[in-house]
Scaffold this motif. Structure first.
Motif, PDB file in Angstrom:
ATOM      1  N   ASP A   1       4.984 -19.360   1.395  1.00 19.29           N
ATOM      2  CA  ASP A   1       4.295 -18.251   2.039  1.00 19.29           C
ATOM      3  C   ASP A   1       4.251 -17.025   1.133  1.00 19.29           C
ATOM      4  O   ASP A   1       3.258 -16.290   1.102  1.00 19.29           O
ATOM      5  CB  ASP A   1       4.969 -17.910   3.369  1.00 19.29           C
ATOM      6  CG  ASP A   1       4.780 -19.006   4.408  1.00 19.29           C
ATOM      7  OD1 ASP A   1       4.010 -19.943   4.135  1.00 19.29           O
ATOM      8  OD2 ASP A   1       5.426 -18.941   5.470  1.00 19.29           O
ATOM      9  N   TYR A   2       5.301 -16.794   0.394  1.00 26.31           N
ATOM     10  CA  TYR A   2       5.314 -15.664  -0.541  1.00 26.31           C
ATOM     11  C   TYR A   2       4.239 -15.871  -1.604  1.00 26.31           C
ATOM     12  O   TYR A   2       3.414 -14.990  -1.872  1.00 26.31           O
ATOM     13  CB  TYR A   2       6.690 -15.529  -1.187  1.00 26.31           C
ATOM     14  CG  TYR A   2       6.741 -14.437  -2.215  1.00 26.31           C
ATOM     15  CD1 TYR A   2       6.828 -13.104  -1.837  1.00 26.31           C
ATOM     16  CD2 TYR A   2       6.663 -14.740  -3.571  1.00 26.31           C
ATOM     17  CE1 TYR A   2       6.848 -12.105  -2.786  1.00 26.31           C
ATOM     18  CE2 TYR A   2       6.685 -13.746  -4.523  1.00 26.31           C
ATOM     19  CZ  TYR A   2       6.776 -12.426  -4.128  1.00 26.31           C
ATOM     20  OH  TYR A   2       6.787 -11.434  -5.070  1.00 26.31           O
ATOM     21  N   GLN A   3       4.241 -17.057  -2.224  1.00 28.58           N
ATOM     22  CA  GLN A   3       3.231 -17.347  -3.237  1.00 28.58           C
ATOM     23  C   GLN A   3       1.830 -17.307  -2.638  1.00 28.58           C
ATOM     24  O   GLN A   3       0.882 -16.824  -3.269  1.00 28.58           O
ATOM     25  CB  GLN A   3       3.478 -18.728  -3.858  1.00 28.58           C
ATOM     26  CG  GLN A   3       4.688 -18.799  -4.756  1.00 28.58           C
ATOM     27  CD  GLN A   3       4.860 -20.151  -5.411  1.00 28.58           C
ATOM     28  OE1 GLN A   3       5.820 -20.388  -6.128  1.00 28.58           O
ATOM     29  NE2 GLN A   3       3.938 -21.058  -5.171  1.00 28.58           N
TER      30      GLN A   3
ATOM     31  N   GLU B   1      -3.292 -14.828  -2.578  1.00 27.14           N
ATOM     32  CA  GLU B   1      -4.511 -14.378  -1.902  1.00 27.14           C
ATOM     33  C   GLU B   1      -4.901 -12.977  -2.353  1.00 27.14           C
ATOM     34  O   GLU B   1      -6.078 -12.690  -2.634  1.00 27.14           O
ATOM     35  CB  GLU B   1      -4.319 -14.406  -0.388  1.00 27.14           C
ATOM     36  CG  GLU B   1      -5.553 -13.937   0.385  1.00 27.14           C
ATOM     37  CD  GLU B   1      -5.315 -13.872   1.887  1.00 27.14           C
ATOM     38  OE1 GLU B   1      -6.041 -13.116   2.558  1.00 27.14           O
ATOM     39  OE2 GLU B   1      -4.401 -14.571   2.389  1.00 27.14           O
ATOM     40  N   LEU B   2      -3.925 -12.073  -2.445  1.00 24.41           N
ATOM     41  CA  LEU B   2      -4.205 -10.713  -2.897  1.00 24.41           C
ATOM     42  C   LEU B   2      -4.764 -10.703  -4.314  1.00 24.41           C
ATOM     43  O   LEU B   2      -5.749 -10.010  -4.613  1.00 24.41           O
ATOM     44  CB  LEU B   2      -2.924  -9.873  -2.840  1.00 24.41           C
ATOM     45  CG  LEU B   2      -2.429  -9.440  -1.463  1.00 24.41           C
ATOM     46  CD1 LEU B   2      -1.077  -8.773  -1.576  1.00 24.41           C
ATOM     47  CD2 LEU B   2      -3.428  -8.489  -0.811  1.00 24.41           C
TER      48      LEU B   2
ATOM     49  N   VAL C   1      -9.443 -10.669  -8.365  1.00 29.35           N
ATOM     50  CA  VAL C   1     -10.250 -11.378  -9.360  1.00 29.35           C
ATOM     51  C   VAL C   1     -11.675 -11.562  -8.851  1.00 29.35           C
ATOM     52  O   VAL C   1     -12.656 -11.324  -9.561  1.00 29.35           O
ATOM     53  CB  VAL C   1      -9.609 -12.744  -9.686  1.00 29.35           C
ATOM     54  CG1 VAL C   1     -10.509 -13.528 -10.638  1.00 29.35           C
ATOM     55  CG2 VAL C   1      -8.236 -12.558 -10.307  1.00 29.35           C
ATOM     56  N   ASP C   2     -11.828 -11.971  -7.606  1.00 26.11           N
ATOM     57  CA  ASP C   2     -13.128 -12.265  -7.031  1.00 26.11           C
ATOM     58  C   ASP C   2     -13.989 -11.011  -6.910  1.00 26.11           C
ATOM     59  O   ASP C   2     -15.218 -11.072  -6.998  1.00 26.11           O
ATOM     60  CB  ASP C   2     -12.946 -12.914  -5.662  1.00 26.11           C
ATOM     61  CG  ASP C   2     -14.135 -13.757  -5.257  1.00 26.11           C
ATOM     62  OD1 ASP C   2     -14.799 -14.315  -6.157  1.00 26.11           O
ATOM     63  OD2 ASP C   2     -14.405 -13.858  -4.048  1.00 26.11           O
ATOM     64  N   GLN C   3     -13.366  -9.877  -6.705  1.00 28.12           N
ATOM     65  CA  GLN C   3     -14.097  -8.622  -6.531  1.00 28.12           C
ATOM     66  C   GLN C   3     -14.384  -7.919  -7.852  1.00 28.12           C
ATOM     67  O   GLN C   3     -14.887  -6.807  -7.878  1.00 28.12           O
ATOM     68  CB  GLN C   3     -13.320  -7.693  -5.604  1.00 28.12           C
ATOM     69  CG  GLN C   3     -13.221  -8.217  -4.177  1.00 28.12           C
ATOM     70  CD  GLN C   3     -12.219  -7.448  -3.332  1.00 28.12           C
ATOM     71  OE1 GLN C   3     -11.655  -6.446  -3.779  1.00 28.12           O
ATOM     72  NE2 GLN C   3     -11.997  -7.923  -2.113  1.00 28.12           N
TER      73      GLN C   3
ATOM     74  N   THR D   1      -1.766  -3.618  -6.485  1.00 24.90           N
ATOM     75  CA  THR D   1      -2.502  -4.469  -5.555  1.00 24.90           C
ATOM     76  C   THR D   1      -1.634  -5.106  -4.493  1.00 24.90           C
ATOM     77  O   THR D   1      -2.075  -5.332  -3.368  1.00 24.90           O
ATOM     78  CB  THR D   1      -3.241  -5.581  -6.315  1.00 24.90           C
ATOM     79  OG1 THR D   1      -2.283  -6.349  -7.059  1.00 24.90           O
ATOM     80  CG2 THR D   1      -4.269  -5.009  -7.263  1.00 24.90           C
ATOM     81  N   ALA D   2      -0.397  -5.438  -4.851  1.00 21.52           N
ATOM     82  CA  ALA D   2       0.444  -6.201  -3.914  1.00 21.52           C
ATOM     83  C   ALA D   2       1.653  -5.436  -3.423  1.00 21.52           C
ATOM     84  O   ALA D   2       2.377  -5.924  -2.570  1.00 21.52           O
ATOM     85  CB  ALA D   2       0.894  -7.512  -4.569  1.00 21.52           C
TER      86      ALA D   2
END
Length: 532
Positions: free
Chosen positions: A173-175, A180-181, A186-188, A18-19
């Protein structure tokens, strides 16, 4: 409903898909564990045979640990030490000190009172129980060492036009981007087969909190992200400007910069809070030990030959004060001389031990102590302690963790490089050339270097006469072949030091090795007495 779990391997695979590979690499680094000390308090040897004597070679931390415990058991102990001081690599350089390296170059330290460089060990992790035990027992006063300072810098010559970024900006910013990814996955419903609906909601909530996501689950310029990474304009009082939220670094640019590699340093087991340093310099540890065994030490004794037979051990040495050859004898010997030096000394041990002595190289390392006319890192940039990281050969800059806000000149660690090729390259330079390079490189992070620099000193460990390197270097193959052989009692000798531990380059490794070696030697001596 049955709760399902996700394994570490599955988690890493999921992050990789994913990331991306870069994020998966960071996650793997965060999941790694460093060795914790196996020291157990209450170490005590039983009573020594009457009249039994032991010669200890080297008054470093390992040698003095062995001597201290052996004398408590009743052995007659003597220590031979190359230097005119105790401590070995537990060493601090202050103003007025001089140091001559191999090749004849002499450096004269010009630091003002309170400024110092620890060329060797410079910090003590909270889980190094052995050295902390002896510090407490010997009254060595400790203070906090700042490992992670979110206001320090991370720097790449290839990213963002070579301009440094604040540690907190890169970490936030890294975190944020990674969070977000993961939140989108999780949301999807991508994890519906792995976690329960209840856990899914909590995971989403935790990701938003951890990553500074806004209410839409996006990492972008917002109050939430600015509370993590800092504001472009901070809130004031009265009619001062209102707070202005800051712009996160673009995710792709951040990943390509490789700056994320440095922000996990404080998560490593040995770097986690709390970390300590002796007040006034690391040689406070050496002086604590020295107070216990100073009457046993013969200083400036350069060992030139070690011989043993079925009756005892005889060591030849040169008195560096007079140049005269002398000898010392004992029933047994604990040798803590670094293998890089021991390999050059005639010693009659078994073939396996001799092969091991000659098979362990020592790592190259260089440290720079730089004095500046003022503590500009505090006054100009609000950096109080901690470490800045760079992809330049100097690798990092460590700011003093003491005397915050003091006036006058200040000393920082202007670089700590180890391993090939940079440490070897810098060791081949003259000390003045090393310092000049460190100032030039540091100026890319702090432009004030060029105007504020006052004086400096640089120690290249392969040019240090009593070690010829900073620490023993093992590979899985050499450990398999030589480690056990080097740890054996060979006739009337046993070796000890950081090189014979799994905590290489740490003082804790030296202490654990010394305790293990002395305990085994003591049992061997008792058994020999009973058999006789």
């Amino acid at each position: 409903m049955k709760k399902t779990t996700i394994t570490r391997r599955e988690l890493l695979g999921w992050i990789g898909k994913t990331a991306g590979v870069a994020v998966m690499y960071q996650a793997m680094s965060s999941l790694s564990l460093a060795a914790e000390s196996t020291f157990k308090p209450g170490f005590k040897l039983s009573k020594a045979p009457k009249g039994a004597s032991i010669l200890v070679l080297g008054a470093g931390v390992a040698g003095m640990t062995a001597a201290y415990e052996l004398r408590k058991a009743g052995y007659k102990v003597r220590i031979l030490e190359y230097n005119e001081r105790a401590g070995g690599r537990c060493w601090t350089i202050r103003g007025g000190d001089s140091f001559t390296e191999l090749g004849g170059e002499t450096q004269h330290c010009k630091f003002e009172d309170g400024g110092y460089l620890n060329p060797g060990p410079w910090r003590i992790p909270y889980h190094h129980h052995g050295i902390l035990h002896y510090c407490h027992e010997f009254g060595v006063k400790l203070e906090g060492f700042v490992q992670v300072n979110y206001n320090a810098m991370v720097h790449s010559t290839e990213a963002f036009g070579g301009k440094p970024k604040r540690y907190r900006e890169v970490q936030a910013d890294y975190q944020g981007h990674v969070g977000e990814l993961l939140a989108k996955c999780v949301d999807q419903g991508s994890l519906d087969q792995s976690i329960t609906p209840e856990d899914r909601l909590k995971l989403l909530e935790s990701l938003r909190n951890w990553a500074g996501l806004d209410k839409s689950g996006i990492y972008r310029k917002s109050l939430e992200s600015s509370l993590k990474r800092g504001f472009a304009v901070h809130a004031g009082g009265g009619l001062m400007p209102k707070a202005v939220q800051s712009d996160p670094i673009d995710f792709s640019a951040l990943l390509q910069s490789d700056l994320w590699k440095t922000i996990s340093q404080g998560q490593q087991n040995e770097h986690q809070t709390q970390i300590f340093q002796p007040v006034g310099g690391m040689d406070g540890v050496a002086k604590g030990f020295e107070r216990q065994v100073k009457d046993l030490i013969t200083y400036q004794a350069k060992v030139t030959k070690i011989q043993q037979d079925d009756k005892g051990v005889a060591v030849s040495y040169v008195d560096l004060n007079t140049g005269k050859e002398r000898s010392a004898t004992a029933d047994y010997c604990v040798c803590t001389i670094p293998l890089s030096v021991l390999s050059q000394i005639p010693v009659n041990v078994s073939g396996k031990m001799q092969q091991g002595i000659r098979s362990v190289p020592y790592n190259a390392a260089v440290k720079f102590g730089l004095q500046f006319k003022r503590r500009f890192w505090e006054q100009d940039e609000a950096i109080y302690g901690g470490i800045s990281y760079t992809d330049q050969p100097i690798r990092n800059i460590s700011y003093p963790s003491d005397n915050f806000g003091s006036k006058g000149k200040g000393v920082l660690l202007g670089g700590y490089m180890w391993g090939a090729p940079n440490a070897f390259e810098f060791t081949s330079m003259t000390p003045a050339e090393r310092v000049k390079k460190a100032v030039e490189m540091g100026a890319k992070i702090h432009p004030q270097y060029l105007e504020e620099f006052d004086s400096g000193i640089a120690v290249g460990w392969h040019r240090v006469p009593w070690t010829h390197g900073c620490c023993g270097v093992w590979t899985p193959e050499t450990r398999e072949t030589h480690y056990d052989n080097l740890c054996q009692i060979d006739g009337r000798m046993v070796l000890a030091g950081e090189h014979l531990s799994y905590l290489n380059a740490w003082q804790e490794g030296a202490i654990l090795s010394a305790l293990d070696a002395t305990e085994r030697l003591h049992k061997h001596i008792i058994s020999a007495e009973v058999a006789a």
